[in-house]
Design a protein around this motif. Sequence first.
Motif, PDB file in Angstrom:
ATOM      1  N   SER A 179      80.623  78.431  29.149  1.00 35.48           N
ATOM      2  CA  SER A 179      81.534  77.454  28.542  1.00 35.48           C
ATOM      3  C   SER A 179      81.171  76.067  29.067  1.00 35.48           C
ATOM      4  O   SER A 179      80.409  75.928  30.028  1.00 35.48           O
ATOM      5  N   LEU A 180      81.724  75.039  28.427  1.00 36.03           N
ATOM      6  CA  LEU A 180      81.526  73.671  28.902  1.00 36.03           C
ATOM      7  C   LEU A 180      82.769  73.231  29.659  1.00 36.03           C
ATOM      8  O   LEU A 180      83.892  73.552  29.257  1.00 36.03           O
ATOM      9  N   GLU A 181      82.570  72.495  30.726  1.00 32.73           N
ATOM     10  CA  GLU A 181      83.708  71.952  31.474  1.00 32.73           C
ATOM     11  C   GLU A 181      83.479  70.470  31.721  1.00 32.73           C
ATOM     12  O   GLU A 181      82.350  69.996  31.719  1.00 32.73           O
ATOM     13  N   GLY A 182      84.574  69.778  31.964  1.00 36.58           N
ATOM     14  CA  GLY A 182      84.472  68.372  32.311  1.00 36.58           C
ATOM     15  C   GLY A 182      84.555  67.462  31.096  1.00 36.58           C
ATOM     16  O   GLY A 182      84.678  67.879  29.970  1.00 36.58           O
ATOM     17  N   MET A 218      80.024  66.404  30.826  1.00 34.99           N
ATOM     18  CA  MET A 218      80.166  67.832  30.519  1.00 34.99           C
ATOM     19  C   MET A 218      79.082  68.645  31.240  1.00 34.99           C
ATOM     20  O   MET A 218      77.938  68.215  31.316  1.00 34.99           O
ATOM     21  N   ASP A 219      79.487  69.797  31.740  1.00 33.52           N
ATOM     22  CA  ASP A 219      78.534  70.694  32.398  1.00 33.52           C
ATOM     23  C   ASP A 219      78.754  72.120  31.918  1.00 33.52           C
ATOM     24  O   ASP A 219      79.869  72.505  31.551  1.00 33.52           O
ATOM     25  N   LEU A 220      77.682  72.882  31.968  1.00 33.81           N
ATOM     26  CA  LEU A 220      77.769  74.290  31.606  1.00 33.81           C
ATOM     27  C   LEU A 220      78.308  75.085  32.790  1.00 33.81           C
ATOM     28  O   LEU A 220      77.906  74.863  33.933  1.00 33.81           O
ATOM     29  N   LYS A 221      79.222  76.025  32.487  1.00 35.68           N
ATOM     30  CA  LYS A 221      79.864  76.818  33.526  1.00 35.68           C
ATOM     31  C   LYS A 221      79.621  78.297  33.216  1.00 35.68           C
ATOM     32  O   LYS A 221      79.588  78.699  32.052  1.00 35.68           O
ATOM     33  N   VAL A 222      79.451  79.096  34.262  1.00 35.80           N
ATOM     34  CA  VAL A 222      79.134  80.523  34.105  1.00 35.80           C
ATOM     35  C   VAL A 222      80.243  81.375  34.719  1.00 35.80           C
ATOM     36  O   VAL A 222      80.596  81.186  35.885  1.00 35.80           O
ATOM     37  N   ASP A 223      80.788  82.291  33.931  1.00 35.46           N
ATOM     38  CA  ASP A 223      81.746  83.275  34.462  1.00 35.46           C
ATOM     39  C   ASP A 223      80.951  84.556  34.721  1.00 35.46           C
ATOM     40  O   ASP A 223      80.830  85.436  33.866  1.00 35.46           O
ATOM     41  N   SER A 224      80.387  84.641  35.917  1.00 30.68           N
ATOM     42  CA  SER A 224      79.337  85.624  36.191  1.00 30.68           C
ATOM     43  C   SER A 224      79.794  87.073  36.033  1.00 30.68           C
ATOM     44  O   SER A 224      79.012  87.930  35.607  1.00 30.68           O
ATOM     45  N   LEU A 225      81.042  87.354  36.366  1.00 28.99           N
ATOM     46  CA  LEU A 225      81.468  88.762  36.302  1.00 28.99           C
ATOM     47  C   LEU A 225      81.642  89.254  34.865  1.00 28.99           C
ATOM     48  O   LEU A 225      81.761  90.446  34.623  1.00 28.99           O
ATOM     49  N   LYS A 226      81.663  88.327  33.905  1.00 30.90           N
ATOM     50  CA  LYS A 226      81.665  88.746  32.491  1.00 30.90           C
ATOM     51  C   LYS A 226      80.256  89.055  31.995  1.00 30.90           C
ATOM     52  O   LYS A 226      80.071  89.655  30.950  1.00 30.90           O
ATOM     53  N   CYS A 227      79.258  88.581  32.730  1.00 29.06           N
ATOM     54  CA  CYS A 227      77.861  88.697  32.287  1.00 29.06           C
ATOM     55  C   CYS A 227      77.401  90.146  32.360  1.00 29.06           C
ATOM     56  O   CYS A 227      77.730  90.875  33.296  1.00 29.06           O
TER      57      CYS A 227
END
Lengths: 419, 114
Positions: free
Chosen positions: B111-114, B1-10
């Motif tokens: 979010s977490l992915e993987g 599992m890895d942390l993922k960033v949706d930057s345009l929501k930030c």
Amino acid sequence: MELMNNYKETILIVDLDAKQCDTESLSEDMVAAGLGGAGITTALYEQYKDRDPLIIGTGFFTGTFMPGGCAGVVSAKSPVTGKLCHVPFGGYAAVELKLTGFDFVVVLGSSDSPVRLWLHDGLSDLDDAADIWGKDVWDSVDKIREAYGDEMIQLLVIGPAAEAQSKASQFSVNYWGSFDKSALGAVFGAKKLKAIALRGLDSLDVAEGFFGACVDLKNAICAGAISGKYGLKDIAKDIGIDAGAIEKLASMTHRNNAAYNCPYAAAAFVKYNEAPTAVDMKGHPAPGCLITDIQGFAALHGAGLDAGQAMEQCFRQGIEPEAAAKAGKTDGVSADAGKAGAFSTAVPVSIFGSGQGDAGWQKRQALAAVLGIDPMLMVMAPEITEAKIVELVQMSAEWDDFSAEELDRIASAVIAKSA
Amino acid sequence: MDLKVDSLKCTGCRICEFACNYHQDETISSIGSSLMFYFEEKKNYYGMMVKRAKTLYLGRPEGEQLLKPGEQIEGAGASAKPILLRVACDCCADEDDGPLCVRACPYGVLSLEG
């Protein structure tokens, strides 16, 4: 009561007459009497009243997990009203101040030459500022960050308008002006205090259960009155800003920004030197500016000025935008806009149907100034009830006998002493 | 599992950094966080960096990117460097309710992915 979850327990006293810095302890008695923020700056103002104090304070929840815990307060006698007033400041600056190791800064007297105060790592340096006196706010921010070698330094800084002690001036948080409608920038100018530079790498402890309780409150806020709303444009629509000004704002908005730990992004970065849709790192070096004072933006638009560029000129010179709009220009402005008060009138009385009338607004602003909660969020988030505040104060400071009556007494005292 | 960033929501509120620090050493600060807010203020250019075990993950407005040790982004300022000294993100494996940064973020950026 346990202070270390909320405060570093240190007050910095800056004597500009003697060009000396000293510290005092922030005692449990002071917190019991005033809780934080404006509750304590008011007490410090009374203690040092004969030395024309300018007091910068952090709130009880500033820099904690409390939703909206981004705010600090600048308290001083307004050159416009002649009375004590409390101007909030946000972004990251107040959090940075607390994490420098200083909870409150009391600036006394005046310097005979321009100075800047550099707070970092529990240290206070009063440095010469002759090199930036006379320079605009943007140049000053750049030069101070370069001099101290850190791009993340937060600043309270003044421009030429406040140096000249204009009643149309305001202090600025970094490049972007502030909610100062009471010309407290001119108090900086009278003291020849060009800037306070902040970089905090300290930490606060956290009470058991506090993180989870704050996440629950954040979720309740997000599901409450602000649900479905986004950005400064929706605030502008709700408070009845002129449609033309809203259209102008919307057409230039690049991204909406939030202050530290704020669940509503109430600041709009507008671009007018490149396409607002541009997200590339390599674009224009100064593509636009950050708008937090929607009433200032709308007033400049209403005065027939290009509101984005006019806001930049106000920010550079350190002029309060509504004063510039009243004058119909962004240079040589000398008269204030008549918007000074005990709390900042940049904060609307009601947002998203959550207002409580003028008296309710005043109490919410007093609480925001005491607690260090974003003053806009305090209006738009009724989920931050007084009962919830009391519960979180009790939990954070392990202070079981803190009560709603005490909270009410503290807010009432702040209002009474600044009236 | 890895942390993922949706930057345009930030929105740049930075509470994720402080939540991560709380996971790492039970205090409020940002200096011990596996996440780091990258900010060029005058351009309003911002995104998040995440220190992973063997890579540096960048959640940028232009998109995601993975860097290997020693690699640098062209044009990045000095504030991009200190994260290489940080503890790697462990996705809060010992937290029953999931990563603290994900829980703290009001905007659904992480979010977490993987």
